[in-house]
Design a protein around this motif. Sequence first.
Motif, mmCIF file in Angstrom:
data_model
loop_
_atom_site.group_PDB
_atom_site.id
_atom_site.type_symbol
_atom_site.label_atom_id
_atom_site.label_comp_id
_atom_site.label_asym_id
_atom_site.label_seq_id
_atom_site.Cartn_x
_atom_site.Cartn_y
_atom_site.Cartn_z
ATOM 1 N N PRO A 1 12.219 121.942 -36.580
ATOM 2 C CA PRO A 1 11.463 122.405 -35.403
ATOM 3 C C PRO A 1 11.881 121.714 -34.107
ATOM 4 O O PRO A 1 11.971 122.354 -33.068
ATOM 5 N N SER A 2 12.140 120.409 -34.163
ATOM 6 C CA SER A 2 12.510 119.691 -32.939
ATOM 7 C C SER A 2 13.880 120.133 -32.431
ATOM 8 O O SER A 2 14.077 120.294 -31.217
ATOM 9 N N THR B 1 7.749 125.691 -29.004
ATOM 10 C CA THR B 1 6.894 124.541 -28.689
ATOM 11 C C THR B 1 5.631 124.565 -29.547
ATOM 12 O O THR B 1 5.220 123.544 -30.119
ATOM 13 N N ALA B 2 5.013 125.750 -29.635
ATOM 14 C CA ALA B 2 3.797 125.865 -30.457
ATOM 15 C C ALA B 2 4.101 125.602 -31.932
ATOM 16 O O ALA B 2 3.318 124.927 -32.624
ATOM 17 N N GLN B 3 5.222 126.098 -32.428
ATOM 18 C CA GLN B 3 5.576 125.852 -33.827
ATOM 19 C C GLN B 3 5.844 124.379 -34.077
ATOM 20 O O GLN B 3 5.482 123.834 -35.134
ATOM 21 N N GLY C 1 3.169 122.714 -36.235
ATOM 22 C CA GLY C 1 3.784 122.588 -37.547
ATOM 23 C C GLY C 1 3.652 123.817 -38.407
ATOM 24 O O GLY C 1 3.692 123.721 -39.635
ATOM 25 N N GLU C 2 3.488 124.995 -37.791
ATOM 26 C CA GLU C 2 3.324 126.231 -38.540
ATOM 27 C C GLU C 2 4.276 127.289 -37.971
ATOM 28 O O GLU C 2 4.549 127.319 -36.768
#
Length: 625
Positions: free
Chosen positions: A268-269, A318-320, A324-325
């Motif tokens: 994700p990052s 950013t939201a993910q 973390g979803e």
Amino acid sequence: MSSNEWEQARIYVKRLREKGHTDDEIRQIMIEGGWEEDEVEAVWQRLDVPLSAAAPEPASGTEATGDPVPFVRREIARWRDEHLISSPLAARLLAEYGAGPGRAPSERVAVRDAATTPESPSPKLAMPITPGMVLLYVGGLLILIASFMLVSHVWKGLGPGGQFALILLVTAGVYGAGAWVHLTQPDRRVAATVMLFFGCLLIPAALFLGAKWLVGDTDLGEGVWLLLVMATFAAHAGTLHRFHSPLLAFPYPLCFLWFVSHWSSLGPSARFALVVLPTMALYWAGTHLRLTKPDRRSAADMMLFAACVLVPWTLLLTAQWVLGETNPGGAAWLLIVAATFAVHVGTSCRFRSQLFAASYLVCFPWFVAHWPDLGPSSRFALVFLPTVTLYYVGVRLHLKERERQATADVMLLAGGLLAPWTLLQAALWVSPDNALEPAALWIIAAVTLAIHVETLHRFPSPLLTILYPFTVIWLAMETAAVATPEGHSLSSSGVGGALLASGLVLLVAGIYHAQQQKPAYALVPDIVGVLALVIGLATLGADGHHPGWEFLSFVASLGLIAGSVPQKNHIYLLAGAIFLTINIFWIGFEYFGESAGLPLTLLICGALSMAAGYMAHRVRKEHIE
């Protein structure tokens, strides 16, 4: 000449005399270096140096006017002699600046002509194309191809360390050569930029292979991928900032696609950094150019456009990353929609460009692709916000800026097209089971028709007549659906009746516009009304093969041809002639095809079609034109 030029001349003569040149040799060197003869004589008199020949007085006005042309010519000659610039580039510079603003136009033309004489090389080419140069380039290309073939042959046998060393050597060589040529040979900057371009393309591959060699595993992990993304962006951004070439803006988008091909491996990052870094850089660079360099407005707008297109993707990643979803949920999607719209509208208002309105239209399909993930509130906001904004801006332009009426009409048209979708999403949002009854759909269609008619009434424009004809058909369909008994689907007879009724209404609307001396307003209602009328009659005739409706369709075609005469309407005449021909063949084959036989039926239908065509031609010739 200025005092600075006199001092430079004094030092120049002193150095030449220290090298052992005689006065006559120094005088000749100065003349060949671009000095005028009268300026040389004036310099020698000013320096109080004895001359071998009598020197005239300094040219009057030379020092008083401070003409920079002699100094420019001398500097260009010095750059050429010291191999800082090529001879063709020196000729081009002399052609542009060697005549100076104080000289006559004839002298300017003479200087430019001298730069392109047969004795001097053409300034368009830094190096003449000769057979030897062609062979040199061909040989270099063959060596490059052979090198790639050799590398591909031994690549798997090199191992991680050997692969990294090879790609690092190639990357450093190409990038370093491009940087060196760019900094030391200004007339070879095109070749230098190309080398830097390929060097930037190789950077992520070198970093990837180096990471695999150091980590010793194919799966690099999220942290390593994050470092690769950030290092690649830093290298590309630094190269573009240092060497200032539009071509160097393209390596990162190409490398972006390479990173996307490894999307499943990125964490994700790393995904967030991959998108947010170019978004912020593009937005900052576009804003900086817009505010500081008005002459580069087009480039700035393209950067801001690209940044605005990337905004929703950045917000989603950013939201993910934060939540973390994979699916952040309805509330997060609502914030993403609202923030995206705010950024686009704010950018458009700040820099006053319609390009940023188009950027939201580009993002709109991206949101539609995620439609199942959006909640009812997010779906409503997605269509409600642009609808209200388009209507507001269109009305404001109509009332405040009459010269922009065409733009206002386009915005009102777009807002009108989104209005029924907005009403549907609002109804689904407040509906407990996200389902709508036929009566609710009828109300939505009626409200939409009222909005479209009121918009056309308040802001008359032929473009806005596109809206209400289709809404009339929709309302007629919903009326037929409401009249259908519960538990039954809408039959073909209901569809045909709705089309027939809406077609008649639209034809009446077209006649009304024509009587108001607004033929442009009647164009869309006439076309849609004729199509709806004839298709409705055909649908009713096909439902059970009822001969009455088929006969009525035939009569309606003749009625359109007859109605075109008083209205002077080409659309009625064309539609009537086309559908009369269709009805001739339809009735002929339906009722006489088997009994009369195919040849006789074709003969009769063909003759009747020719008669219909001749009738339409005579009507147009004698009554319409």
